[in-house]
Design a protein around this motif. Structure first.
Motif, PDB file in Angstrom:
ATOM      1  N   GLN A 106      -6.777  -2.702   5.007  1.00  0.00           N
ATOM      2  CA  GLN A 106      -6.173  -1.430   4.590  1.00  0.00           C
ATOM      3  C   GLN A 106      -6.030  -1.315   3.075  1.00  0.00           C
ATOM      4  O   GLN A 106      -6.125  -0.222   2.516  1.00  0.00           O
ATOM      5  CB  GLN A 106      -4.800  -1.263   5.248  1.00  0.00           C
ATOM      6  N   LYS A 107      -5.809  -2.446   2.403  1.00  0.00           N
ATOM      7  CA  LYS A 107      -5.676  -2.425   0.943  1.00  0.00           C
ATOM      8  C   LYS A 107      -6.948  -1.903   0.285  1.00  0.00           C
ATOM      9  O   LYS A 107      -6.898  -1.140  -0.672  1.00  0.00           O
ATOM     10  CB  LYS A 107      -5.359  -3.837   0.437  1.00  0.00           C
ATOM     11  N   LYS A 108      -8.080  -2.344   0.821  1.00  0.00           N
ATOM     12  CA  LYS A 108      -9.362  -1.918   0.258  1.00  0.00           C
ATOM     13  C   LYS A 108      -9.570  -0.411   0.443  1.00  0.00           C
ATOM     14  O   LYS A 108     -10.058   0.284  -0.460  1.00  0.00           O
ATOM     15  CB  LYS A 108     -10.501  -2.697   0.936  1.00  0.00           C
ATOM     16  N   VAL A 109      -9.178   0.092   1.614  1.00  0.00           N
ATOM     17  CA  VAL A 109      -9.310   1.520   1.899  1.00  0.00           C
ATOM     18  C   VAL A 109      -8.405   2.329   0.969  1.00  0.00           C
ATOM     19  O   VAL A 109      -8.817   3.374   0.430  1.00  0.00           O
ATOM     20  CB  VAL A 109      -8.954   1.815   3.375  1.00  0.00           C
ATOM     21  N   LYS A 110      -7.182   1.847   0.791  1.00  0.00           N
ATOM     22  CA  LYS A 110      -6.235   2.545  -0.098  1.00  0.00           C
ATOM     23  C   LYS A 110      -6.764   2.598  -1.528  1.00  0.00           C
ATOM     24  O   LYS A 110      -6.654   3.624  -2.210  1.00  0.00           O
ATOM     25  CB  LYS A 110      -4.877   1.840  -0.074  1.00  0.00           C
ATOM     26  N   LYS A 111      -7.333   1.486  -1.981  1.00  0.00           N
ATOM     27  CA  LYS A 111      -7.868   1.421  -3.342  1.00  0.00           C
ATOM     28  C   LYS A 111      -9.015   2.423  -3.522  1.00  0.00           C
ATOM     29  O   LYS A 111      -9.070   3.140  -4.518  1.00  0.00           O
ATOM     30  CB  LYS A 111      -8.357   0.003  -3.638  1.00  0.00           C
ATOM     31  N   THR A 112      -9.907   2.454  -2.540  1.00  0.00           N
ATOM     32  CA  THR A 112     -11.038   3.390  -2.602  1.00  0.00           C
ATOM     33  C   THR A 112     -10.551   4.838  -2.616  1.00  0.00           C
ATOM     34  O   THR A 112     -11.072   5.681  -3.346  1.00  0.00           O
ATOM     35  CB  THR A 112     -11.966   3.180  -1.386  1.00  0.00           C
ATOM     36  N   MET A 123      -2.878   5.229   8.344  1.00  0.00           N
ATOM     37  CA  MET A 123      -3.166   5.715   6.995  1.00  0.00           C
ATOM     38  C   MET A 123      -2.525   7.070   6.705  1.00  0.00           C
ATOM     39  O   MET A 123      -2.273   7.418   5.548  1.00  0.00           O
ATOM     40  CB  MET A 123      -4.681   5.837   6.790  1.00  0.00           C
ATOM     41  N   GLN A 124      -2.245   7.852   7.717  1.00  0.00           N
ATOM     42  CA  GLN A 124      -1.820   9.237   7.522  1.00  0.00           C
ATOM     43  C   GLN A 124      -0.499   9.384   6.780  1.00  0.00           C
ATOM     44  O   GLN A 124      -0.286  10.359   6.073  1.00  0.00           O
ATOM     45  CB  GLN A 124      -1.743   9.948   8.870  1.00  0.00           C
ATOM     46  N   GLY A 125       0.384   8.420   6.926  1.00  0.00           N
ATOM     47  CA  GLY A 125       1.689   8.525   6.276  1.00  0.00           C
ATOM     48  C   GLY A 125       1.754   7.864   4.915  1.00  0.00           C
ATOM     49  O   GLY A 125       2.803   7.888   4.263  1.00  0.00           O
ATOM     50  N   THR A 126       0.661   7.304   4.461  1.00  0.00           N
ATOM     51  CA  THR A 126       0.677   6.576   3.192  1.00  0.00           C
ATOM     52  C   THR A 126       0.695   7.529   1.999  1.00  0.00           C
ATOM     53  O   THR A 126       0.276   8.682   2.086  1.00  0.00           O
ATOM     54  CB  THR A 126      -0.553   5.661   3.069  1.00  0.00           C
TER      55      THR A 126
END
Length: 308
Positions: free
Chosen positions: A1-7, A90-93
């Protein structure tokens, strides 16, 4: 998830920066346009007018380039969010919410709402001016290509406009005539061509102009898009005018009309003009080159759809 957030953060940041840049260049373009108009009104000398006009053109070139980059960035971010909507975690981030907010902000810039209320009327057809040789014969490959273009444009619901006489003008008109309720306007100049007063037999509308200059003004000024088939000096003049109208459209806050030209012979000619005159890349990209009737109509439809 960290990688997705960074992208997602990177994509959102890129979209945010380009949105800010585009707003800046729109403001700069408007300011330069106002300065040019004031110089005209005050009777400024030719040098000052030329300098200001060049500055405006440079700003427009950067604006057009930035607009294209922003559209790509917006689409990339929108597709990324569409994929992530399936992932509940991911939706609430913060990253997801920031991306959504950025999309909304960018959308208002790319597709601003019209001011005031507009009365809706029946859907008006877009008009495509088709240019090409007047010497082509029914046995020529270009004649068949022009017929195919005319038929396909009519099937797609476009109104067609051309010079109204023979050669590829006739071929386009003939192709369109195969489609029920097709609209084909011919712009005629009987004072120049007295032996061709009625134009070709496939026209549904005949418009008479007083001179060649007025004819060109109508063919270019009344069209929403252009397709340029093979031709000679007259067709080259029409191509240059269509191209210039696409380049200048942003100056009056209009969408540039699509300009579709056949690679043979126009690509080498336009590239030579661009190289010799140092035409900015965004201006060069206003002309899209194709090799077939099918590709010409497909490219036209894609450009029309992307401009909405």
């Amino acid at each position: 998830q960290k990688k997705v957030k960074k992208t997602l953060r990177i994509s959102t940041g890129a979209c945010r920066r380009l949105t800010k840049d585009l707003r800046y260049y729109i403001k700069e373009k408007n300011q330069n346009y106002e300065k040019l108009e004031k110089l005209k009104t005050s009777g400024a000398d030719k040098y000052k007018l030329k300098t200001q006009r060049e500055l405006l053109e440079e700003t427009c070139a950067v604006l057009i380039n930035t607009h294209g980059k922003l559209k790509d960035s917006y689409t990339k971010l929108m597709n990324m969010l569409a994929t992530l909507e399936e992932k509940v975690d991911m939706q609430g981030t913060e990253e997801f919410k920031a991306a959504q907010k950025q999309l909304e902000d960018t959308k208002t810039l790319l597709a601003p709402k019209a001011k005031g209320s507009v009365k809706k009327e029946g859907k008006k057809r877009m008009t495509v001016s088709v240019f090409g040789s007047s010497r082509a014969l029914p046995s020529d490959a270009s004649y068949l290509t022009a017929m195919e273009i005319g038929e396909n444009l009519a099937k797609k619901g476009f109104s067609i406009m051309n010079g109204g006489y023979f050669g590829l003008m006739e071929a386009v008109s003939k192709g369109a005539s195969k489609v029920e309720n097709a609209s084909v306007s011919g712009i005629l100049v009987s004072s120049v061509f007295p032996s061709r007063k009625q134009g070709n037999e496939y026209l549904t509308v005949r418009i008479e102009e007083k001179c060649i200059e007025n004819r060109l003004a109508t063919l270019v000024g009344k069209a929403n898009a252009f397709i340029i088939l093979p031709g000679s000096l007259g067709t080259l003049t029409e191509l240059i005018m269509a191209w210039n109208s696409a380049v200048l459209a942003p100056l009056s806050q209009k969408t540039s009309p699509p300009v579709i030209a056949f690679k043979e012979p126009w690509e080498d000619i336009i590239k030579a003009v661009g190289s010799k005159l140092s035409v900015p890349k965004p201006f060069m990209e206003k002309v899209v080159f194709v090799s077939s009737a099918k590709e010409a109509v497909e490219q036209l439809c894609n450009l029309v759809a992307s401009s909405k």
